[in-house]
Design a protein around this motif. Structure first.
Motif, mmCIF file in Angstrom:
data_model
loop_
_atom_site.group_PDB
_atom_site.id
_atom_site.type_symbol
_atom_site.label_atom_id
_atom_site.label_comp_id
_atom_site.label_asym_id
_atom_site.label_seq_id
_atom_site.Cartn_x
_atom_site.Cartn_y
_atom_site.Cartn_z
ATOM 1 N N MET A 1 37.319 24.862 8.758
ATOM 2 C CA MET A 1 35.856 24.860 9.025
ATOM 3 C C MET A 1 35.208 23.408 8.572
ATOM 4 S SD MET A 1 32.921 26.388 10.121
ATOM 5 C CE MET A 1 33.335 27.857 9.978
ATOM 6 N N ILE A 2 34.725 22.538 9.255
ATOM 7 C CA ILE A 2 34.068 21.211 8.643
ATOM 8 C C ILE A 2 33.065 21.525 8.015
ATOM 9 C CG2 ILE A 2 33.451 18.930 9.490
ATOM 10 C CD1 ILE A 2 36.472 20.059 10.669
ATOM 11 N N LEU A 3 32.943 20.986 6.771
ATOM 12 C CA LEU A 3 31.905 21.306 5.928
ATOM 13 C C LEU A 3 30.569 20.238 6.124
ATOM 14 C CD1 LEU A 3 33.561 22.091 2.518
ATOM 15 C CD2 LEU A 3 32.518 23.785 4.399
ATOM 16 N N GLN A 4 31.036 19.067 6.305
ATOM 17 C CA GLN A 4 30.247 18.008 6.523
ATOM 18 C C GLN A 4 29.521 17.953 8.014
ATOM 19 O OE1 GLN A 4 31.590 13.863 6.271
ATOM 20 N NE2 GLN A 4 29.627 13.239 5.481
ATOM 21 N N PRO A 5 28.277 18.200 8.128
ATOM 22 C CA PRO A 5 27.796 17.967 9.582
ATOM 23 C C PRO A 5 28.048 16.697 10.232
ATOM 24 C CG PRO A 5 26.223 19.053 7.974
ATOM 25 C CD PRO A 5 27.361 18.437 7.128
ATOM 26 N N LEU A 6 28.165 16.619 11.392
ATOM 27 C CA LEU A 6 28.508 15.430 12.112
ATOM 28 C C LEU A 6 27.025 15.097 12.961
ATOM 29 C CD1 LEU A 6 30.167 13.313 13.504
ATOM 30 C CD2 LEU A 6 30.476 14.978 15.129
ATOM 31 N N CYS A 7 26.611 14.071 12.993
ATOM 32 C CA CYS A 7 25.311 13.709 13.667
ATOM 33 C C CYS A 7 25.792 12.517 14.709
ATOM 34 C CB CYS A 7 24.167 13.273 12.715
ATOM 35 S SG CYS A 7 22.774 13.003 13.649
ATOM 36 N N ILE A 8 25.595 12.650 15.854
ATOM 37 C CA ILE A 8 26.076 11.451 16.861
ATOM 38 C C ILE A 8 24.644 10.967 17.219
ATOM 39 C CG2 ILE A 8 27.026 10.881 18.886
ATOM 40 C CD1 ILE A 8 28.892 13.243 18.721
ATOM 41 N N ILE A 9 24.502 9.657 16.920
ATOM 42 C CA ILE A 9 23.050 9.274 17.218
ATOM 43 C C ILE A 9 23.380 8.205 18.272
ATOM 44 C CG2 ILE A 9 22.037 9.537 14.920
ATOM 45 C CD1 ILE A 9 22.844 6.442 14.486
ATOM 46 N N ASN A 10 22.150 7.487 18.799
ATOM 47 C CA ASN A 10 22.145 6.531 19.770
ATOM 48 C C ASN A 10 22.922 6.813 21.000
ATOM 49 O OD1 ASN A 10 21.670 4.099 20.881
ATOM 50 N ND2 ASN A 10 22.987 2.981 19.543
ATOM 51 N N ALA A 11 23.016 8.124 21.511
ATOM 52 C CA ALA A 11 23.911 8.630 22.634
ATOM 53 C C ALA A 11 22.810 8.852 23.958
ATOM 54 C CB ALA A 11 24.791 9.895 22.123
ATOM 55 N N LEU A 12 24.037 8.732 24.950
ATOM 56 C CA LEU A 12 23.431 9.209 26.353
ATOM 57 C C LEU A 12 24.071 10.551 26.556
ATOM 58 C CD1 LEU A 12 21.464 7.781 28.433
ATOM 59 C CD2 LEU A 12 23.618 6.905 29.370
ATOM 60 N N ILE A 13 23.305 11.778 26.417
ATOM 61 C CA ILE A 13 23.982 12.830 26.307
ATOM 62 C C ILE A 13 23.920 13.646 27.658
ATOM 63 C CG2 ILE A 13 23.751 15.252 25.185
ATOM 64 C CD1 ILE A 13 22.614 13.793 23.032
ATOM 65 N N GLN A 14 24.908 14.212 27.897
ATOM 66 C CA GLN A 14 25.242 14.671 29.451
ATOM 67 C C GLN A 14 25.110 16.211 29.303
ATOM 68 O OE1 GLN A 14 25.281 13.279 32.571
ATOM 69 N NE2 GLN A 14 24.980 15.436 32.824
ATOM 70 N N LEU A 15 23.854 16.554 29.415
ATOM 71 C CA LEU A 15 23.585 17.873 29.392
ATOM 72 C C LEU A 15 24.306 18.750 30.580
ATOM 73 C CD1 LEU A 15 19.975 17.785 28.200
ATOM 74 C CD2 LEU A 15 21.948 18.406 26.730
ATOM 75 N N PRO A 16 24.386 20.075 30.355
ATOM 76 C CA PRO A 16 24.914 20.650 31.683
ATOM 77 C C PRO A 16 24.486 20.337 33.026
ATOM 78 C CG PRO A 16 24.678 22.504 29.848
ATOM 79 C CD PRO A 16 24.121 20.907 29.394
ATOM 80 N N GLY A 331 29.753 8.419 44.738
ATOM 81 C CA GLY A 331 28.664 9.222 45.183
ATOM 82 C C GLY A 331 28.992 10.476 45.680
ATOM 83 N N VAL A 332 30.185 10.877 45.399
ATOM 84 C CA VAL A 332 30.446 12.370 46.007
ATOM 85 C C VAL A 332 29.998 13.058 45.230
ATOM 86 C CG1 VAL A 332 32.699 13.842 46.373
ATOM 87 C CG2 VAL A 332 32.629 11.547 46.945
ATOM 88 N N ILE A 333 29.630 13.099 43.832
ATOM 89 C CA ILE A 333 29.206 14.096 42.850
ATOM 90 C C ILE A 333 28.454 13.215 41.741
ATOM 91 C CG2 ILE A 333 30.941 15.929 42.930
ATOM 92 C CD1 ILE A 333 32.294 14.602 40.584
ATOM 93 N N ASP A 334 27.663 13.991 41.084
ATOM 94 C CA ASP A 334 27.002 13.193 39.921
ATOM 95 C C ASP A 334 27.635 13.401 38.653
ATOM 96 O OD1 ASP A 334 26.113 15.811 39.199
ATOM 97 O OD2 ASP A 334 24.184 15.467 39.863
ATOM 98 N N MET A 335 27.081 12.688 37.835
ATOM 99 C CA MET A 335 27.823 12.870 36.406
ATOM 100 C C MET A 335 27.708 14.401 35.809
ATOM 101 S SD MET A 335 29.533 10.847 34.550
ATOM 102 C CE MET A 335 29.353 8.997 34.583
ATOM 103 N N ALA A 336 26.628 14.829 35.946
ATOM 104 C CA ALA A 336 26.508 16.203 35.462
ATOM 105 C C ALA A 336 27.737 17.249 36.224
ATOM 106 C CB ALA A 336 24.987 16.842 35.802
ATOM 107 N N ARG A 337 27.521 16.786 37.416
ATOM 108 C CA ARG A 337 28.867 17.712 38.244
ATOM 109 C C ARG A 337 30.168 17.490 37.772
ATOM 110 N NH1 ARG A 337 30.789 21.625 41.127
ATOM 111 N NH2 ARG A 337 32.136 21.122 42.760
ATOM 112 N N ALA A 338 30.602 16.186 37.564
ATOM 113 C CA ALA A 338 31.573 15.971 36.994
ATOM 114 C C ALA A 338 32.148 16.473 35.918
ATOM 115 C CB ALA A 338 31.903 14.272 36.805
ATOM 116 N N PHE A 339 31.087 17.123 34.930
ATOM 117 C CA PHE A 339 31.614 17.428 33.726
ATOM 118 C C PHE A 339 31.450 19.108 33.920
ATOM 119 C CE2 PHE A 339 31.461 13.328 32.237
ATOM 120 C CZ PHE A 339 32.248 13.207 31.449
#
Lengths: 410, 336
Positions: A1-16, A331-339
């Protein structure tokens, strides 16, 4: 278990779904606790500045032949489903349990249980015991169960256990000793070859039997136009089937075997150009659900041989992400679909709460520079061996940081 | 070495440009003038070999290793005689698959042969591409004496030489352009068929291949040949009938129901030969299954069967190949 929380900032987040959004992501324990524009670090957080780069779920690689942590971490892979084709095969609960724990904590291995003892296609292996030991699905490995009666019994049993069956789709009666797809290239090289229909025959049979059994079927590699048509039609009538492919089959055709290059000796073998294009179309239209590496590092003792004597397989973990991103750029798929293809869909098949950046999911996170150019070099790979047919090829896209359960692993 | 007729020299560039390849791994990829150059080089050795005194000192002091990883009698003998007639020290290495393990051992064997400083290595191996694999690891010229189902280039060349000389002897135009050649038999498993197809189509001949579906490779028409299943149709008006050997294990039910059924459909009988051009010639790379793919009275047909001539041409052709490929080593003028 990781005790220290992680905060990723300044990100471009790929949601589902949808385009990536600017913001941050915060974890608590090994889970994602918050995502979005308003996420800020709290006191005591470990802060990771993504520098405006893409933040995605870690890749979930369904179908690898070796546990090769450096290669997986290079490629942004946090979970890998291990094929049962090991020596000895994963046909015993103890071996499954061992494999399931072998990569932790920084790489999670999800073993696929051997469908039959010794992968020989005759006697069912102890599937329920292996499920309870950590097997996430059942696979026939690189072999086909030629006896349809055995296959039906397997599918019925797995339907009862709610285990997905992952067959290898090549009719062994047609393939025999083949190492290539029948066609001009195999004829020129004088290599034992099998007609491309060997795959469609196997796919057709396994779909029919799975429908009969009410089983879930995942065909790991669908590589021909005719078998893609069968999968497409099965999906249209509601069959519980998913299908995957590896980048080799949408990047290369059998021309890559010229000069007897054994790095292009794959299973199933490379196909004709028309089939390659059909694979790309099937990725675009949703017939194919996932892209996996099929990672199988093989040294010179397996590859520096006459073509037909060499072992099949390629080291694919490092190139899985950039080669999939070529489909985004084309252009076959978009980034969301890639993930979805690389993370969400395989995670769903394996039944693990990862593969999507959502609150409550495992904090398996990749930070990706999708544009970064680099050149594949078979002599300098992180993998245990450099058997890639993409040697010297310039590619774009690289994982620059990787977190497994909120702990940075690369 | 100069060609016997000065007029031929104009067909190809001077010196090493006539044959700029280090190895002879296959016919595929050779230019027509490169093939013709080798054929022309062989002509002198045909005449030479017919003299009582056959020993020449051209390759004197050179070591040639015949590394045969697959059993062979005639090809090995032919290469051995070719090397010895040219004065080279010829060593035969019999390494049938059973004794030499596959795997790194093949590369290791190649490195071993290389370390013995041979000046040319002749290799036969059961796997397609194996000879090329070895050629990439050694410093001396490599001659492919048959690799799997891929190529057997000296056979393709000697067959072309045989055809050309037969045309000449019968007072015909010795051009391959427009010549109709029918290759019949187990095309799928035949390296001889592939090398002949490449050789003859490159030289401009019209090549037909004939086999039952199970023995016909897919996409063969991409090699600029016309495929036939019906032997009679394939023979119609053909100038050369080239029969292939059918391995006995393939005619016991796996590919062909029986030898007599194979003969019924694909055996070259006198009656069938009558469907070819009136003076069509008959060839077979040997060893023959008499009474299966070819009847004895066809195989022994005087004036029409070139089967023993092929064997004779084989030695001359291999002498020419050994000569040409070692010219760089021997510092021959224009080949350094």
């Amino acid at each position: 278990m990781i005790l220290q929380p992680l905060c990723i900032i300044n990100a471009l987040i790929q949601l589902p779904e949808g385009v990536a959004v600017k913001g941050g992501l915060r974890t608590e324990g090994d889970r994602i606790a918050a995502i979005g524009a308003g996420v800020t670090a709290q006191d005591g957080d470990r802060i990771f500045d993504a520098g405006g780069k893409l933040v995605t779920p870690g890749l979930v690689d369904l179908g690898v032949f070796a546990i090769d942590k450096p290669a997986f971490h290079f490629g942004g892979i946090t979970r890998a489903a291990l094929m049962p084709d090991q020596s000895p095969p994963l046909d015993h609960p103890a071996r499954v349990r061992f494999a399931a724990s072998s990569g932790k904590p920084d790489l999670w291995v999800h073993p696929l249980a051997a469908a039959t003892r010794g992968l020989e296609g005759n006697d069912l292996a102890e599937l329920a015991l292996m499920r309870d030991a950590g097997a996430r699905a059942v696979s026939t490995g690189r072999r086909w169960i030629s006896d349809s009666g055995t296959m039906l019994r397997l599918l019925r049993y797995c339907a009862m256990l709610d285990l997905v069956v992952v067959p290898h789709a090549e009719d062994s009666g047609l393939t025999g000793p083949a190492v290539a797809t029948a066609g001009e290239m195999a004829t020129r090289l004088g290599l034992p070859s099998a007609p491309v229909e060997a795959e469609a025959l196997a796919v057709a049979r396994d779909i029919a039997l799975a429908e009969m059994a009410g089983a879930r079927l995942h065909i790991r590699q669908v590589t021909t136009r005719s078998s893609l048509d069968l999968v497409r039609a099965a999906k249209a009538r509601g069959v519980a089937i998913t299908a995957g492919v590896t980048p080799a089959h949408f990047m290369l055709s059998d021309i890559a075997m010229s000069d007897f290059r054994t790095f292009a000796r794959l299973s199933p073998p490379l196909r004709a150009e028309a089939d390659r294009k059909a694979v790309i179309a099937a990725i675009g239209d949703g017939t194919l659900d996932m892209i996996a590496s099929g990672h199988d590092p093989r040294g010179p003792e397996d590859k520096r041989l006459p073509f037909a004597d060499a072992e099949p397989g390629m080291a694919g973990a490092e190139t899985l992400l950039p080669l999939t991103l070529t489909l985004v750029r084309d252009g076959v798929i978009d980034m969301a679909r890639a993930f979805q293809l690389l993370s969400a869909n395989p995670a769903k098949l394996l039944g693990v709460d990862a593969g999507r950046l959502e609150v409550g999911q495992q904090a398996d996170i990749a930070v990706i520079d999708a544009e970064r150019p680099w050149i594949v070099d078979s002599d300098k790979m992180a993998a245990a061996a450099g058997n890639t047919p993409f040697d010297r090829q310039p590619v774009q896209g690289r994982c620059i940081a990787l977190f497994k359960g909120a702990a940075q692993v690369a | 070495m100069t060609s016997p007729e000065p007029t031929r020299a104009s067909r190809y560039p001077a010196g090493a440009a006539a044959f700029p390849h280090r190895h002879l791994l296959g016919i595929a990829g050779l230019a027509p003038h490169e093939i013709l150059f080798l054929l022309d080089e062989a002509e002198q050795w045909v005449e030479h070999n017919r003299q009582p005194h056959k020993r020449h000192d051209l390759l004197s002091g050179l070591t040639i290793i015949n590394a045969f990883f697959e059993n062979s009698t005639r090809t090995l003998l032919s290469f051995e005689i070719a090397g010895k007639r040219l004065g080279a020290d010829v060593v035969n290495m019999h390494a049938a698959q059973s004794s030499v393990k596959k795997g790194e051992t093949l590369i290791d064997t190649a490195l071993t042969l290389n370390a013995m400083r041979s000046d040319a290595i002749v290799i036969r191996h059961a796997s397609s591409g194996a000879v090329r694999l070895i050629a990439d690891k050694v410093d001396c010229p490599v001659l492919n004496a048959g690799d799997g189902q891929h190529e057997h280039p000296t056979q393709g060349l000697l067959d072309a030489l045989t055809i050309r000389r037969s045309l000449r002897e019968r007072g015909k135009n010795e051009e391959f352009n427009g010549l109709k050649v029918t290759i019949c038999g187990d095309v799928l498993h035949s390296r001889v068929a592939r090398s002949n197809i490449h050789c003859l189509t490159t030289l401009g001949a019209e090549v037909r291949v004939c086999a039952p579906p199970a023995l016909m490779p897919e996409g063969i028409e991409q090699l600029k040949v016309t495929p036939f299943h019906d032997f009679d149709a394939a023979l119609d008006g053909t100038d050369v009938v080239m029969m292939l050997r059918l391995q006995s294990e393939r005619m016991q039910g796996s590919f062909i129901p029986s030898p007599r059924e194979y003969r019924h459909l694909y055996g070259l009988t006198l009656d069938r030969l009558a469907k070819a051009a009136p003076d069509a010639v008959v060839m077979h790379p040997g060893p023959m299954n008499r009474g299966v793919e070819i009847d004895s009275n066809v195989a022994d047909l005087a004036g029409r069967s070139l089967i023993t001539t092929q064997v004779e041409m084989g030695v001359a052709m291999r002498m020419a190949c050994l000569d040409v490929l070692t010219r760089r080593t021997r510092n021959v003028e224009g080949w350094q």
